[in-house]
Motif scaffolding. Structure first.
Motif, PDB file in Angstrom:
ATOM      1  N   VAL A 135       0.792  -1.077  -0.075  1.00  0.00           N
ATOM      2  CA  VAL A 135       0.057  -0.375   0.203  1.00  0.00           C
ATOM      3  C   VAL A 135       0.988   1.176   0.079  1.00  0.00           C
ATOM      4  O   VAL A 135       0.762   1.882  -0.758  1.00  0.00           O
ATOM      5  CB  VAL A 135      -0.834   0.050   0.957  1.00  0.00           C
ATOM      6  N   VAL A 136       1.474   1.565   0.748  1.00  0.00           N
ATOM      7  CA  VAL A 136       2.891   2.454   1.108  1.00  0.00           C
ATOM      8  C   VAL A 136       3.536   2.906  -0.266  1.00  0.00           C
ATOM      9  O   VAL A 136       3.947   3.766  -0.869  1.00  0.00           O
ATOM     10  CB  VAL A 136       3.523   2.257   2.282  1.00  0.00           C
ATOM     11  N   GLY A 137       4.163   1.349  -0.595  1.00  0.00           N
ATOM     12  CA  GLY A 137       4.804   1.501  -1.579  1.00  0.00           C
ATOM     13  C   GLY A 137       4.131   1.924  -2.507  1.00  0.00           C
ATOM     14  O   GLY A 137       5.007   2.756  -3.507  1.00  0.00           O
ATOM     15  N   GLY A 138       3.701   1.502  -3.013  1.00  0.00           N
ATOM     16  CA  GLY A 138       2.810   1.497  -4.598  1.00  0.00           C
ATOM     17  C   GLY A 138       2.741   3.349  -4.437  1.00  0.00           C
ATOM     18  O   GLY A 138       2.344   3.904  -5.032  1.00  0.00           O
ATOM     19  N   PHE A 139       1.378   3.820  -3.331  1.00  0.00           N
ATOM     20  CA  PHE A 139       1.219   4.958  -3.086  1.00  0.00           C
ATOM     21  C   PHE A 139       2.640   6.060  -3.458  1.00  0.00           C
ATOM     22  O   PHE A 139       2.380   7.249  -4.286  1.00  0.00           O
ATOM     23  CB  PHE A 139       0.710   5.067  -2.018  1.00  0.00           C
ATOM     24  N   LEU A 140       3.176   5.780  -2.809  1.00  0.00           N
ATOM     25  CA  LEU A 140       4.550   6.403  -3.020  1.00  0.00           C
ATOM     26  C   LEU A 140       5.173   6.606  -4.152  1.00  0.00           C
ATOM     27  O   LEU A 140       6.542   7.241  -4.562  1.00  0.00           O
ATOM     28  CB  LEU A 140       6.010   6.858  -2.160  1.00  0.00           C
ATOM     29  N   HIS A 141       5.062   5.301  -4.629  1.00  0.00           N
ATOM     30  CA  HIS A 141       5.548   4.784  -6.162  1.00  0.00           C
ATOM     31  C   HIS A 141       4.936   5.905  -7.453  1.00  0.00           C
ATOM     32  O   HIS A 141       5.452   6.316  -7.640  1.00  0.00           O
ATOM     33  CB  HIS A 141       5.281   4.016  -6.628  1.00  0.00           C
ATOM     34  N   LEU A 142       4.116   6.493  -7.152  1.00  0.00           N
ATOM     35  CA  LEU A 142       3.378   7.447  -7.745  1.00  0.00           C
ATOM     36  C   LEU A 142       4.101   8.831  -7.559  1.00  0.00           C
ATOM     37  O   LEU A 142       3.669   9.647  -8.959  1.00  0.00           O
ATOM     38  CB  LEU A 142       1.672   7.603  -7.310  1.00  0.00           C
ATOM     39  N   PHE A 143       4.759   9.030  -6.864  1.00  0.00           N
ATOM     40  CA  PHE A 143       5.255  10.364  -6.458  1.00  0.00           C
ATOM     41  C   PHE A 143       6.816  10.097  -6.898  1.00  0.00           C
ATOM     42  O   PHE A 143       7.863  11.049  -7.196  1.00  0.00           O
ATOM     43  CB  PHE A 143       4.784  10.976  -5.730  1.00  0.00           C
ATOM     44  N   GLY A 144       7.369   8.784  -7.924  1.00  0.00           N
ATOM     45  CA  GLY A 144       8.053   8.606  -7.987  1.00  0.00           C
ATOM     46  C   GLY A 144       9.827   8.604  -7.112  1.00  0.00           C
ATOM     47  O   GLY A 144      10.896   8.398  -7.393  1.00  0.00           O
ATOM     48  N   ALA A 145       8.847   7.629  -6.138  1.00  0.00           N
ATOM     49  CA  ALA A 145      10.190   6.994  -5.064  1.00  0.00           C
ATOM     50  C   ALA A 145      10.270   6.006  -5.134  1.00  0.00           C
ATOM     51  O   ALA A 145       8.823   5.395  -5.674  1.00  0.00           O
ATOM     52  CB  ALA A 145       9.189   7.392  -3.740  1.00  0.00           C
ATOM     53  N   VAL A 146      11.141   5.739  -4.813  1.00  0.00           N
ATOM     54  CA  VAL A 146      11.830   4.314  -5.089  1.00  0.00           C
ATOM     55  C   VAL A 146      11.805   3.725  -4.219  1.00  0.00           C
ATOM     56  O   VAL A 146      11.798   3.701  -2.832  1.00  0.00           O
ATOM     57  CB  VAL A 146      13.412   4.500  -5.328  1.00  0.00           C
ATOM     58  N   GLN A 147      11.076   2.763  -3.962  1.00  0.00           N
ATOM     59  CA  GLN A 147      10.572   1.901  -3.224  1.00  0.00           C
ATOM     60  C   GLN A 147      11.849   0.662  -1.747  1.00  0.00           C
ATOM     61  O   GLN A 147      10.999   0.762  -0.719  1.00  0.00           O
ATOM     62  CB  GLN A 147       9.835   0.753  -3.972  1.00  0.00           C
ATOM     63  N   GLU A 148      12.510   0.414  -2.833  1.00  0.00           N
ATOM     64  CA  GLU A 148      14.075   0.101  -1.419  1.00  0.00           C
ATOM     65  C   GLU A 148      14.772   1.236  -1.152  1.00  0.00           C
ATOM     66  O   GLU A 148      15.718   1.255  -0.256  1.00  0.00           O
ATOM     67  CB  GLU A 148      15.182  -0.309  -2.851  1.00  0.00           C
ATOM     68  N   SER A 149      14.360   2.561  -1.013  1.00  0.00           N
ATOM     69  CA  SER A 149      15.239   3.486  -0.391  1.00  0.00           C
ATOM     70  C   SER A 149      14.444   4.120   1.408  1.00  0.00           C
ATOM     71  O   SER A 149      13.686   2.965   1.486  1.00  0.00           O
ATOM     72  CB  SER A 149      14.699   5.099  -1.201  1.00  0.00           C
ATOM     73  N   ASP A 150      15.278   4.736   1.104  1.00  0.00           N
ATOM     74  CA  ASP A 150      15.547   4.177   2.924  1.00  0.00           C
ATOM     75  C   ASP A 150      14.033   4.842   3.846  1.00  0.00           C
ATOM     76  O   ASP A 150      13.481   5.143   4.844  1.00  0.00           O
ATOM     77  CB  ASP A 150      16.814   5.236   3.736  1.00  0.00           C
ATOM     78  N   GLY A 151      13.989   6.331   3.272  1.00  0.00           N
ATOM     79  CA  GLY A 151      12.760   6.867   3.076  1.00  0.00           C
ATOM     80  C   GLY A 151      11.787   6.457   2.866  1.00  0.00           C
ATOM     81  O   GLY A 151      10.844   6.538   4.073  1.00  0.00           O
ATOM     82  N   VAL A 152      11.487   5.742   1.735  1.00  0.00           N
ATOM     83  CA  VAL A 152      10.286   4.155   2.086  1.00  0.00           C
ATOM     84  C   VAL A 152      10.043   3.229   2.686  1.00  0.00           C
ATOM     85  O   VAL A 152       9.047   3.212   2.967  1.00  0.00           O
ATOM     86  CB  VAL A 152       9.980   4.454   0.009  1.00  0.00           C
TER      87      VAL A 152
END
Length: 589
Positions: A135-152
């Protein structure tokens, strides 16, 4: 009057404070059969069935929550702060839900709206928690965030911790409502039976929850998720929805719209003021039960949280003694095996608890039974009315009817009862047995003996989940029955209860929701004390991971045994119904 079938009036605080323990039993004319009919075992099963689904949800969170959060990257030092959600929600949510449900005037009833609402919130929380990474990874991916990053990863952890708190709060909503639902719908003389049934259904849920951990669920149900935790949450959600639907659709509540509207004051400050007044005005019997629970649960929390680790420490001890210089990987592998051994001990504990929950109600005579009136036959046209007390029935016994299978079974089961054993005495003995088991940790040196020890604790645990709730429920139900005219007031205190002039009734401090909420505070608040004491003991005695001779958990369990002795002493101050009846009969009351 039969000693085994008393119906006693609620205790007078003046009498108990004066050291008087004699209570006047309610006479036959005090009992209104049309208002307090005996319910069948099938009815009691349906009434308490939601406890099965609730317990499976609890077991999924408790047994798999920590490994799941650790797999997301949460540190062990922060994990303890996450699980403070349990006592926090128990201390705040249950009294609030209890007060609100007491004041509810919905046409659906007082408790069912909260049961359904709590179930929906619990199901949503379980499913969102299980799929947090997606849920969180897919939502942040919409804004260009990399799922393996520390922030995600940090956002995923924070979101999961948030929904652990939401889940705990939701579970406490449904738990508070179910307990009050049982008190409201079960007759006064069947409160013990109803609480025995909730103990059994919860026991089945506990066993199913632990057994699920041994099965490769993703292999059996791949469409429910690709991890064990996802499938467990899906199954728990389905069972909870099914059991709540069955219970709420088959058992009807009394329509609360006919009750007088309460004086409500919104706001958090008003809630705490109302809670404080209710605590001060609690009926004496309920107050003493809460005092017992406070010390008993200081002892129970270390057992429930650390017993798996205790069994694991016994298992790893010979390995660490033989090889004190293991690598980190070897230590982890050894502890994985030890955790499975400890989990097996908990499964045996759950089976013992369930067996005790089935057997004990047959051994302990019920405290309350409706009075047995002589059989009545209709008057014949030639019978003068003045030969009968009512004008409608004659008390002359007819020819002896054939006894039904149910009556023969009841009589047979009555022979199993230990006449001198009462629920309060059994509860007192359970504290002593628990204390003895905790002190036996001085001599237990093998996982087999440790598992046997844990299995034995299942018996006092069954009584802990039955006796205090049954005693409190009986007291609440008696007062409510007197107030609604189902029991005619034959004493001064009963008259005050019926008129709403006693202190507890005037403050609403004897309503099921608020009383059970306060009782849960007495259960949840000790966890903070137990956690602090455990932390001090661990800091003083814990050895480095992989080092032999670490018995810090055993000392925490022994501390719990000492608290159980205090609880046993306080249990002697709880009113004993059957002793009072014996004294009353001896005095010719």
């Amino acid at each position: 009057m039969s000693e085994q079938s008393p119906l006693l009036r609620p205790r007078s605080s003046d009498e108990e404070d004066a050291g008087l323990k004699v209570l006047s039993p309610l006479s036959d004319e005090d009992w209104q059969d049309n208002g307090e009919e005996t319910k069948s075992s099938w009815y009691l099963l349906l009434l308490t069935l939601a406890g099965l689904g609730l317990q499976i949800a609890w077991s999924v969170e408790m047994s798999n929550g920590s490994p799941y959060l650790l797999s997301l990257g949460l540190s062990k030092s922060l994990l303890a702060l996450v699980w403070i959600a349990g006592p926090l929600s128990g201390t705040l949510v249950q009294p609030y839900v209890g007060l609100k449900s007491d004041n509810c005037r919905s046409r659906w009833g007082k408790r069912r709206p909260f049961i359904v609402g709590g179930a929906i919130a619990t199901i949503l929380s379980l499913m969102i928690l299980a799929w947090t990474r997606e849920v969180v990874g897919g939502f942040l991916h919409l804004f260009g965030a990399v799922q393996e990053s520390d922030g995600v990863k940090t956002c995923i952890i924070l979101f999961a911790v948030l929904f652990v708190y939401v889940l705990d709060f939701a579970i406490n909503v449904i738990q508070a409502a179910i307990r009050a639902f049982i008190v409201d719908c079960a007759p006064t003389h069947q409160q013990e039976s109803a609480n025995a049934w909730i103990m059994r259904t919860s026991g089945v849920g506990n066993i199913l929850g632990y057994l699920s951990g041994y099965v490769n669920l993703p292999k059996l149900f791949p469409w429910l998720g690709n991890t064990q935790f996802k499938v467990l949450c899906a199954i728990a959600s389905f069972v909870l929805a099914l059991t709540v639907f069955i219970s709420c659709s088959t058992v009807s509540e009394r329509d609360p719209r006919h009750d007088p509207m309460p004086e409500t004051h919104d706001g958090l400050v008003a809630f705490f003021k109302s809670l404080y007044r209710s605590v001060r005005k609690l009926p004496l019997q309920i107050s003493r039960i809460c005092q017992v629970q406070f010390f008993a649960w200081i002892g129970w929390f270390p057992f429930l949280f650390y017993i798996t680790t205790y069994i694991g420490e016994i298992y790893v001890e010979p390995f660490f003694e033989a090889n004190p210089h293991m690598t980190d990987e070897e230590i982890n592998n050894t502890w994985e095996d030890a955790t499975r051994v400890g989990t097996f001990a908990l499964l045996i504990f759950a089976l013992t608890t369930f067996a005790a929950s089935v057997i004990l109600p047959f051994l302990i005579p019920p405290t309350f039974q409706p009075p047995m009136l002589p059989p009545a036959t209709p008057l014949t046209p030639t019978t003068p009315n003045n030969m009968s007390g009512s004008g409608y029935f004659s008390l002359k016994a007819p020819s002896r009817p054939r006894r039904s299978l149910a009556s023969r079974t009841t009589k047979l089961l009555a022979h199993l009862q230990i006449r001198s054993l009462t629920l309060r005495r059994a509860w007192l003995l359970s504290h002593l047995v628990f204390a003895a088991c905790m002190w036996l940790t001085f001599v237990v040196r093998s996982t087999l003996l440790g598992t046997v020890l844990v299995a034995c604790v299942g018996v006092p645990w069954a009584l802990t989940n039955w006796a205090p709730f049954a005693l409190i429920s009986s007291e609440i139900s008696k007062r409510d029955a007197i107030r609604r005219g189902l029991l005619r007031p034959s004493t001064r205190e009963a008259a005050l209860v019926a008129a709403g002039e006693d202190e507890a009734g005037a403050e609403g401090a004897d309503q099921a929701g608020v009383v059970l909420g306060i009782h849960n505070v007495a259960i949840a608040a000790p966890q903070v004390i137990a956690t602090l004491v455990s932390s001090v003991v661990f800091r003083a005695l814990q050895k480095p991971r992989g080092a032999p001779g670490d018995d810090s958990v055993a000392w925490v369990l022994r501390f719990g045994g000492c608290c159980a002795i205090v609880a046993a002493f306080l249990t002697t101050r709880v009113g004993e119904e059957k002793e009072d009846v014996v004294v009353a009969e001896a005095d010719g009351v």
